[in-house]
Design a protein around this motif. Structure first.
Motif, PDB file in Angstrom:
ATOM      1  N   MET A 131       0.837  -1.131   0.033  1.00 60.28           N
ATOM      2  CA  MET A 131      -0.270   0.046   0.112  1.00 60.28           C
ATOM      3  C   MET A 131       0.539   1.187   0.271  1.00 60.28           C
ATOM      4  O   MET A 131       0.183   2.465   0.282  1.00 60.28           O
ATOM      5  CB  MET A 131      -1.013  -0.127   0.788  1.00 60.28           C
ATOM      6  CG  MET A 131       0.050  -0.068   2.302  1.00 60.28           C
ATOM      7  SD  MET A 131      -1.062   0.608   3.818  1.00 60.28           S
ATOM      8  CE  MET A 131      -1.677  -1.170   3.718  1.00 60.28           C
ATOM      9  N   GLU A 132       1.876   1.408   0.186  1.00 63.02           N
ATOM     10  CA  GLU A 132       3.013   2.620  -0.372  1.00 63.02           C
ATOM     11  C   GLU A 132       2.676   3.523  -1.051  1.00 63.02           C
ATOM     12  O   GLU A 132       2.327   4.602  -0.601  1.00 63.02           O
ATOM     13  CB  GLU A 132       4.905   2.377  -0.258  1.00 63.02           C
ATOM     14  CG  GLU A 132       5.372   1.414   0.660  1.00 63.02           C
ATOM     15  CD  GLU A 132       4.779  -0.301   0.088  1.00 63.02           C
ATOM     16  OE1 GLU A 132       5.855  -0.638   0.869  1.00 63.02           O
ATOM     17  OE2 GLU A 132       4.286  -0.792  -0.693  1.00 63.02           O
ATOM     18  N   ILE A 137       4.548   7.210  -1.029  1.00 62.43           N
ATOM     19  CA  ILE A 137       5.650   7.123  -1.524  1.00 62.43           C
ATOM     20  C   ILE A 137       5.610   5.599  -2.345  1.00 62.43           C
ATOM     21  O   ILE A 137       4.387   5.808  -3.344  1.00 62.43           O
ATOM     22  CB  ILE A 137       6.410   6.995  -0.355  1.00 62.43           C
ATOM     23  CG1 ILE A 137       5.649   5.631   0.593  1.00 62.43           C
ATOM     24  CG2 ILE A 137       6.154   7.956   0.515  1.00 62.43           C
ATOM     25  CD1 ILE A 137       7.174   4.916   2.025  1.00 62.43           C
ATOM     26  N   ALA A 138       6.607   4.850  -2.207  1.00 59.15           N
ATOM     27  CA  ALA A 138       6.520   3.656  -3.459  1.00 59.15           C
ATOM     28  C   ALA A 138       6.993   2.797  -2.377  1.00 59.15           C
ATOM     29  O   ALA A 138       8.185   2.849  -1.485  1.00 59.15           O
ATOM     30  CB  ALA A 138       7.455   4.248  -4.383  1.00 59.15           C
ATOM     31  N   CYS A 163      -3.214  -1.040  -4.950  1.00 62.34           N
ATOM     32  CA  CYS A 163      -2.967  -1.263  -3.318  1.00 62.34           C
ATOM     33  C   CYS A 163      -4.102  -1.330  -2.474  1.00 62.34           C
ATOM     34  O   CYS A 163      -4.459  -1.665  -1.536  1.00 62.34           O
ATOM     35  CB  CYS A 163      -2.519   0.277  -3.110  1.00 62.34           C
ATOM     36  SG  CYS A 163      -1.697   1.443  -3.782  1.00 62.34           S
ATOM     37  N   ASP A 164      -4.586  -3.031  -3.370  1.00 62.68           N
ATOM     38  CA  ASP A 164      -5.839  -3.353  -2.997  1.00 62.68           C
ATOM     39  C   ASP A 164      -5.318  -4.627  -1.323  1.00 62.68           C
ATOM     40  O   ASP A 164      -3.957  -5.074  -1.979  1.00 62.68           O
ATOM     41  CB  ASP A 164      -6.760  -4.146  -3.900  1.00 62.68           C
ATOM     42  CG  ASP A 164      -5.455  -5.291  -4.301  1.00 62.68           C
ATOM     43  OD1 ASP A 164      -4.216  -4.889  -4.856  1.00 62.68           O
ATOM     44  OD2 ASP A 164      -6.438  -6.120  -4.794  1.00 62.68           O
ATOM     45  N   GLU A 165      -5.837  -5.018  -0.999  1.00 60.98           N
ATOM     46  CA  GLU A 165      -5.508  -6.658  -0.197  1.00 60.98           C
ATOM     47  C   GLU A 165      -6.049  -7.411  -0.981  1.00 60.98           C
ATOM     48  O   GLU A 165      -7.155  -7.541  -1.560  1.00 60.98           O
ATOM     49  CB  GLU A 165      -6.733  -5.405   1.672  1.00 60.98           C
ATOM     50  CG  GLU A 165      -5.871  -7.109   2.487  1.00 60.98           C
ATOM     51  CD  GLU A 165      -7.200  -6.830   3.790  1.00 60.98           C
ATOM     52  OE1 GLU A 165      -6.469  -5.892   4.537  1.00 60.98           O
ATOM     53  OE2 GLU A 165      -8.179  -7.226   3.500  1.00 60.98           O
ATOM     54  N   ARG A 233      12.996  10.679  -5.207  1.00 59.61           N
ATOM     55  CA  ARG A 233      11.970  11.373  -6.042  1.00 59.61           C
ATOM     56  C   ARG A 233      10.246  10.792  -4.821  1.00 59.61           C
ATOM     57  O   ARG A 233       9.706  11.964  -4.790  1.00 59.61           O
ATOM     58  CB  ARG A 233      11.211  10.345  -7.290  1.00 59.61           C
ATOM     59  CG  ARG A 233      11.716  10.212  -8.210  1.00 59.61           C
ATOM     60  CD  ARG A 233      11.604   9.913  -9.387  1.00 59.61           C
ATOM     61  NE  ARG A 233      10.258  10.158 -10.134  1.00 59.61           N
ATOM     62  CZ  ARG A 233       9.735   9.449 -11.029  1.00 59.61           C
ATOM     63  NH1 ARG A 233      10.546   9.072 -11.854  1.00 59.61           N
ATOM     64  NH2 ARG A 233       8.612  10.417 -11.687  1.00 59.61           N
ATOM     65  N   VAL A 234      10.380  10.109  -4.080  1.00 57.52           N
ATOM     66  CA  VAL A 234       8.648  10.172  -3.430  1.00 57.52           C
ATOM     67  C   VAL A 234       9.277  10.307  -1.796  1.00 57.52           C
ATOM     68  O   VAL A 234       8.647  11.304  -0.837  1.00 57.52           O
ATOM     69  CB  VAL A 234       8.620   8.775  -3.580  1.00 57.52           C
ATOM     70  CG1 VAL A 234       7.859   7.748  -4.695  1.00 57.52           C
ATOM     71  CG2 VAL A 234       9.564   7.838  -2.645  1.00 57.52           C
ATOM     72  N   LEU A 235      10.378  10.709  -1.761  1.00 55.32           N
ATOM     73  CA  LEU A 235      10.238  10.348  -0.289  1.00 55.32           C
ATOM     74  C   LEU A 235      10.722  12.438   1.066  1.00 55.32           C
ATOM     75  O   LEU A 235       9.947  12.345   1.768  1.00 55.32           O
ATOM     76  CB  LEU A 235      11.919   9.791   0.840  1.00 55.32           C
ATOM     77  CG  LEU A 235      11.557   8.368   1.077  1.00 55.32           C
ATOM     78  CD1 LEU A 235      13.368   7.533   1.021  1.00 55.32           C
ATOM     79  CD2 LEU A 235      10.591   7.443   1.535  1.00 55.32           C
ATOM     80  N   GLY A 236      10.837  12.613  -0.407  1.00 55.69           N
ATOM     81  CA  GLY A 236      11.275  14.405  -0.302  1.00 55.69           C
ATOM     82  C   GLY A 236       9.734  14.703  -0.910  1.00 55.69           C
ATOM     83  O   GLY A 236       9.950  16.353  -0.637  1.00 55.69           O
ATOM     84  N   SER A 237       9.442  14.062  -1.313  1.00 58.20           N
ATOM     85  CA  SER A 237       7.339  14.661  -1.449  1.00 58.20           C
ATOM     86  C   SER A 237       6.597  15.471  -0.786  1.00 58.20           C
ATOM     87  O   SER A 237       6.648  15.071   0.295  1.00 58.20           O
ATOM     88  CB  SER A 237       6.813  14.253  -3.128  1.00 58.20           C
ATOM     89  OG  SER A 237       6.540  12.766  -2.016  1.00 58.20           O
ATOM     90  N   ALA A 238       5.665  16.463  -1.065  1.00 58.38           N
ATOM     91  CA  ALA A 238       4.715  16.934  -0.465  1.00 58.38           C
ATOM     92  C   ALA A 238       4.085  15.405  -0.448  1.00 58.38           C
ATOM     93  O   ALA A 238       3.321  15.367   0.920  1.00 58.38           O
ATOM     94  CB  ALA A 238       4.134  18.081  -0.896  1.00 58.38           C
ATOM     95  N   ASP A 239       3.703  14.626  -0.846  1.00 60.58           N
ATOM     96  CA  ASP A 239       3.129  13.666  -1.226  1.00 60.58           C
ATOM     97  C   ASP A 239       3.388  12.532   0.092  1.00 60.58           C
ATOM     98  O   ASP A 239       2.449  12.137   1.129  1.00 60.58           O
ATOM     99  CB  ASP A 239       2.257  13.006  -2.178  1.00 60.58           C
ATOM    100  CG  ASP A 239       1.392  13.545  -2.731  1.00 60.58           C
ATOM    101  OD1 ASP A 239       1.022  14.346  -3.104  1.00 60.58           O
ATOM    102  OD2 ASP A 239       1.758  13.340  -4.069  1.00 60.58           O
ATOM    103  N   ALA A 240       4.810  12.377  -0.012  1.00 65.28           N
ATOM    104  CA  ALA A 240       5.443  11.764   1.487  1.00 65.28           C
ATOM    105  C   ALA A 240       4.876  12.087   2.121  1.00 65.28           C
ATOM    106  O   ALA A 240       5.014  11.215   4.032  1.00 65.28           O
ATOM    107  CB  ALA A 240       6.032  11.490   1.247  1.00 65.28           C
TER     108      ALA A 240
END
Length: 258
Positions: A131-132, A137-138, A163-165, A233-240
């Motif tokens: 589910m990242e 993130i990813a 990102c489903d169960e 790309r992902v860890l510094g993002s606003a989304d993260a």
């Protein structure tokens, strides 16, 4: 222990490695990740151990990372020791066979840890989710290529994108899991398989794993090399940041794609 720990037991030639943080659904702290690396390194080096079994106490395998302890304002800075086995098998993979027993919640790094091993036994109540991307993130522990090598492109992308169960039966059908057993029997079955493997010639088994890994890693090398780019790309993002805040605040995240 309230902070969780990784325990070990010796059963003949089998090293049993136990995730113990059941009060928090076996969520991993940085200290637990370091301890897991130490246990896998002991398995790797000690010739008395021929097979490892990775399992967890309680009703769940793991809910993933204890996010605030890794990414929050009080995050702990701990790193795998130089020369140690990487729990995700990205930098140094254990040369001994590993059977993983999973049950209940098997989220994010739980899937990546089991796929870093060799054989997976799942309880019939196991529930899987990568589910990242819900958190902004990813996957960073190998799911982006091990899902693909086990399940094929379509099934891998189906679950990585949604990102489903999904159930133990679904995981078995697409090759992420090798056996499904009644809940409560997964560790015993994993230990039985490990004992059967341990009766075979250790060198023959280890060389078999090495040869198979050499074949796969020609493709894995490029995927591993790409992980720092994903991280940047992902860890510094606003989304993260939003993903972490929403997790701590127990609300749905609102992502902006930046």
């Amino acid at each position: 222990m309230s902070e969780g720990q990784i325990g070990t037991e010796v059963h003949g030639h089998v090293l049993k490695i136990i995730i113990a943080n059941a009060a928090k659904k076996n969520a991993f702290t940085p200290a637990m990740m370091e301890q897991l690396s130490d246990a896998l390194t002991e398995l790797h080096h000690n010739e008395a151990y021929r097979v490892g079994v990775v399992c967890a106490e309680g009703g769940d395998f793991t809910a993933g990372l204890d996010m605030p302890k890794f990414f929050g304002p009080t995050a702990e800075k701990r790193n795998t020791k130089d020369g140690n086995v990487d729990p995700f098998g990205l930098n140094k993979r254990c040369r001994k066979p590993i059977v993983t027993a999973v049950q209940g919640i098997v989220y994010t790094i739980g899937i990546e840890l089991m796929l870093a091993g060799d054989i997976v036994v799942a309880a019939d109540d196991a529930r899987f989710c990568q589910m990242e991307a819900r958190r902004g993130i990813a996957p960073l522990g190998g799911a982006h290529f091990r899902f693909l090598s086990r399940a094929g492109w379509g099934d891998a992308m189906y679950h990585l994108f949604l990102c489903d169960e999904f159930s133990a039966q679904r995981a078995h059908a697409i090759g992420l899991v090798q056996e499904v057993v009644p809940a409560g029997e997964q560790i015993e079955r994993a230990m039985t398989l490990a004992a059967m493997i341990a009766r075979n010639a250790p060198l023959g088994i280890q060389v078999t794993k090495e040869a198979a890994a050499n074949y796969v890693e020609a493709g894995e090398a490029a995927a591993i090399a790409y992980i720092p780019k994903i991280r940047d790309r992902v860890l510094g993002s606003a989304d993260a940041k939003e993903g972490i805040r929403s997790f701590i605040e127990r609300r749905a995240a609102v992502f902006e794609g930046r």
